[in-house]
Write a protein that holds these residues in place. Structure first.
Motif, PDB file in Angstrom:
ATOM      1  N   MET A   1       0.825  -1.177   0.000  1.00  0.00           N
ATOM      2  CA  MET A   1       0.000   0.000   0.000  1.00  0.00           C
ATOM      3  C   MET A   1       0.871   1.243   0.000  1.00  0.00           C
ATOM      4  SD  MET A   1      -3.068  -0.081   2.626  1.00  0.00           S
ATOM      5  CE  MET A   1      -3.931  -1.564   2.808  1.00  0.00           C
ATOM      6  N   PRO A   2       0.569   2.150  -0.886  1.00  0.00           N
ATOM      7  CA  PRO A   2       1.337   3.387  -0.892  1.00  0.00           C
ATOM      8  C   PRO A   2       0.870   4.317   0.224  1.00  0.00           C
ATOM      9  CG  PRO A   2      -0.159   3.319  -2.753  1.00  0.00           C
ATOM     10  CD  PRO A   2      -0.280   2.010  -2.041  1.00  0.00           C
ATOM     11  N   ILE A   3       1.781   4.984   0.837  1.00  0.00           N
ATOM     12  CA  ILE A   3       1.477   5.920   1.910  1.00  0.00           C
ATOM     13  C   ILE A   3       1.556   7.323   1.337  1.00  0.00           C
ATOM     14  CG2 ILE A   3       2.215   6.823   4.130  1.00  0.00           C
ATOM     15  CD1 ILE A   3       3.317   4.084   4.773  1.00  0.00           C
ATOM     16  N   GLY A   4       0.432   8.074   1.443  1.00  0.00           N
ATOM     17  CA  GLY A   4       0.379   9.427   0.903  1.00  0.00           C
ATOM     18  C   GLY A   4       0.989  10.428   1.871  1.00  0.00           C
ATOM     19  N   ALA A   5       1.165  11.626   1.412  1.00  0.00           N
ATOM     20  CA  ALA A   5       1.783  12.658   2.228  1.00  0.00           C
ATOM     21  C   ALA A   5       0.882  13.070   3.393  1.00  0.00           C
ATOM     22  CB  ALA A   5       2.106  13.879   1.378  1.00  0.00           C
ATOM     23  N   GLY A   6      -0.453  13.051   3.225  1.00  0.00           N
ATOM     24  CA  GLY A   6      -1.368  13.487   4.278  1.00  0.00           C
ATOM     25  C   GLY A   6      -1.904  12.351   5.122  1.00  0.00           C
ATOM     26  N   SER A   7      -1.470  11.133   4.902  1.00  0.00           N
ATOM     27  CA  SER A   7      -2.036  10.005   5.626  1.00  0.00           C
ATOM     28  C   SER A   7      -1.461   9.847   7.017  1.00  0.00           C
ATOM     29  CB  SER A   7      -1.827   8.719   4.835  1.00  0.00           C
ATOM     30  OG  SER A   7      -0.443   8.427   4.753  1.00  0.00           O
ATOM     31  N   SER A   8      -0.446  10.592   7.380  1.00  0.00           N
ATOM     32  CA  SER A   8       0.108  10.463   8.712  1.00  0.00           C
ATOM     33  C   SER A   8      -0.794  11.121   9.763  1.00  0.00           C
ATOM     34  CB  SER A   8       1.503  11.071   8.769  1.00  0.00           C
ATOM     35  OG  SER A   8       1.434  12.448   8.488  1.00  0.00           O
ATOM     36  N   LEU A   9      -1.755  11.934   9.356  1.00  0.00           N
ATOM     37  CA  LEU A   9      -2.670  12.596  10.280  1.00  0.00           C
ATOM     38  C   LEU A   9      -4.069  11.981  10.279  1.00  0.00           C
ATOM     39  CD1 LEU A   9      -1.738  16.314   9.582  1.00  0.00           C
ATOM     40  CD2 LEU A   9      -0.937  14.865  11.425  1.00  0.00           C
ATOM     41  N   HIS A  10      -4.227  10.839   9.628  1.00  0.00           N
ATOM     42  CA  HIS A  10      -5.559  10.242   9.520  1.00  0.00           C
ATOM     43  C   HIS A  10      -6.112   9.817  10.878  1.00  0.00           C
ATOM     44  CE1 HIS A  10      -3.151   6.582   9.656  1.00  0.00           C
ATOM     45  NE2 HIS A  10      -4.269   5.939   9.985  1.00  0.00           N
ATOM     46  N   TYR A  11      -5.288   9.554  11.862  1.00  0.00           N
ATOM     47  CA  TYR A  11      -5.768   9.147  13.174  1.00  0.00           C
ATOM     48  C   TYR A  11      -6.390  10.314  13.953  1.00  0.00           C
ATOM     49  CZ  TYR A  11      -1.379  11.179  14.828  1.00  0.00           C
ATOM     50  OH  TYR A  11      -0.350  12.030  15.092  1.00  0.00           O
ATOM     51  N   LEU A  12      -6.221  11.542  13.513  1.00  0.00           N
ATOM     52  CA  LEU A  12      -6.805  12.703  14.174  1.00  0.00           C
ATOM     53  C   LEU A  12      -8.205  13.057  13.656  1.00  0.00           C
ATOM     54  CD1 LEU A  12      -3.772  15.150  14.399  1.00  0.00           C
ATOM     55  CD2 LEU A  12      -4.827  13.865  16.233  1.00  0.00           C
ATOM     56  N   VAL A  13      -8.567  12.528  12.505  1.00  0.00           N
ATOM     57  CA  VAL A  13      -9.840  12.901  11.890  1.00  0.00           C
ATOM     58  C   VAL A  13     -11.027  12.486  12.763  1.00  0.00           C
ATOM     59  CG1 VAL A  13     -11.338  12.524   9.894  1.00  0.00           C
ATOM     60  CG2 VAL A  13      -8.896  12.885   9.575  1.00  0.00           C
ATOM     61  N   GLY A  14     -11.036  11.274  13.272  1.00  0.00           N
ATOM     62  CA  GLY A  14     -12.140  10.776  14.097  1.00  0.00           C
ATOM     63  C   GLY A  14     -12.339  11.596  15.365  1.00  0.00           C
ATOM     64  N   PRO A  15     -11.286  11.787  16.189  1.00  0.00           N
ATOM     65  CA  PRO A  15     -11.464  12.591  17.397  1.00  0.00           C
ATOM     66  C   PRO A  15     -11.841  14.046  17.115  1.00  0.00           C
ATOM     67  CG  PRO A  15      -9.484  11.258  17.590  1.00  0.00           C
ATOM     68  CD  PRO A  15      -9.992  11.095  16.193  1.00  0.00           C
ATOM     69  N   VAL A  16     -11.322  14.649  16.045  1.00  0.00           N
ATOM     70  CA  VAL A  16     -11.676  16.033  15.712  1.00  0.00           C
ATOM     71  C   VAL A  16     -13.154  16.125  15.367  1.00  0.00           C
ATOM     72  CG1 VAL A  16     -11.352  17.861  14.010  1.00  0.00           C
ATOM     73  CG2 VAL A  16      -9.361  16.757  15.041  1.00  0.00           C
ATOM     74  N   ILE A  17     -13.656  15.206  14.602  1.00  0.00           N
ATOM     75  CA  ILE A  17     -15.083  15.197  14.248  1.00  0.00           C
ATOM     76  C   ILE A  17     -15.930  15.001  15.507  1.00  0.00           C
ATOM     77  CG2 ILE A  17     -16.887  13.895  13.044  1.00  0.00           C
ATOM     78  CD1 ILE A  17     -14.871  13.451  10.783  1.00  0.00           C
ATOM     79  N   ALA A  18     -15.504  14.102  16.401  1.00  0.00           N
ATOM     80  CA  ALA A  18     -16.257  13.858  17.637  1.00  0.00           C
ATOM     81  C   ALA A  18     -16.306  15.113  18.500  1.00  0.00           C
ATOM     82  CB  ALA A  18     -15.629  12.702  18.407  1.00  0.00           C
ATOM     83  N   PHE A  19     -15.185  15.832  18.656  1.00  0.00           N
ATOM     84  CA  PHE A  19     -15.170  17.052  19.463  1.00  0.00           C
ATOM     85  C   PHE A  19     -16.011  18.171  18.838  1.00  0.00           C
ATOM     86  CE2 PHE A  19     -11.189  15.343  21.430  1.00  0.00           C
ATOM     87  CZ  PHE A  19     -11.691  15.285  22.721  1.00  0.00           C
ATOM     88  N   VAL A  20     -15.990  18.269  17.528  1.00  0.00           N
ATOM     89  CA  VAL A  20     -16.808  19.285  16.855  1.00  0.00           C
ATOM     90  C   VAL A  20     -18.291  18.982  17.074  1.00  0.00           C
ATOM     91  CG1 VAL A  20     -17.488  20.170  14.584  1.00  0.00           C
ATOM     92  CG2 VAL A  20     -15.070  19.941  15.157  1.00  0.00           C
ATOM     93  N   VAL A  21     -18.683  17.714  16.935  1.00  0.00           N
ATOM     94  CA  VAL A  21     -20.085  17.340  17.142  1.00  0.00           C
ATOM     95  C   VAL A  21     -20.490  17.592  18.592  1.00  0.00           C
ATOM     96  CG1 VAL A  21     -21.674  15.375  17.199  1.00  0.00           C
ATOM     97  CG2 VAL A  21     -20.190  15.718  15.235  1.00  0.00           C
ATOM     98  N   LEU A  22     -19.650  17.246  19.554  1.00  0.00           N
ATOM     99  CA  LEU A  22     -19.962  17.498  20.962  1.00  0.00           C
ATOM    100  C   LEU A  22     -20.076  18.996  21.250  1.00  0.00           C
ATOM    101  CD1 LEU A  22     -17.808  14.840  22.842  1.00  0.00           C
ATOM    102  CD2 LEU A  22     -20.288  14.958  22.677  1.00  0.00           C
TER     103      LEU A  22
END
Length: 113
Positions: free
Chosen positions: A1-22
């Motif tokens: 699997m190729p690793i893209g330049a922006g994929s190192s921050l993919h683990y932050l997307v879920g918590p950021v969305i959860a905090f915005v919704v809260l």
């Protein structure tokens, strides 16, 4: 699997969305269930109630305890009553209109006046 330049921050997307919704949910709850500050609140607490509804004012006493004692006397006479404290050092005793005459005569001889 190729690793893209922006994929190192993919683990932050879920918590950021959860905090915005809260955060949005908290803002909505504060708006929906807030007490309402401002001019409206001051006006409501500054003016005494103008309408007693179905009840009639029979006595105004300076202490809540005295009003409760008068209420007990009225209750012993079979008169339903309630006590309202619209201001400090003021307690109103209210009864239904059909019992107002009897209640006033009992309140006139009540020693707590």
């Amino acid at each position: 699997m190729p690793i893209g330049a922006g994929s190192s921050l993919h683990y932050l997307v879920g918590p950021v969305i959860a905090f915005v919704v809260l955060g949005l949910l908290a803002l909505f709850m504060r708006w929906a269930f807030g007490t309402g500050y401002g001019r409206d609140r001051v006006r409501r607490t500054a003016t005494p109630p103008a309408d007693d509804g179905l009840l009639t004012l029979v006595a105004t006493l300076s202490r809540r305890e005295s009003a409760l004692a008068l209420r007990a006397v009225l209750s012993d006479a079979g008169i339903r009553s309630t006590v309202r404290c619209p201001a400090p050092h003021r307690a109103d005793v209210l009864v239904f209109p059909e019992d107002a005459a009897r209640a006033r005569s009992l309140a006139a001889i009540f020693p707590g006046n």
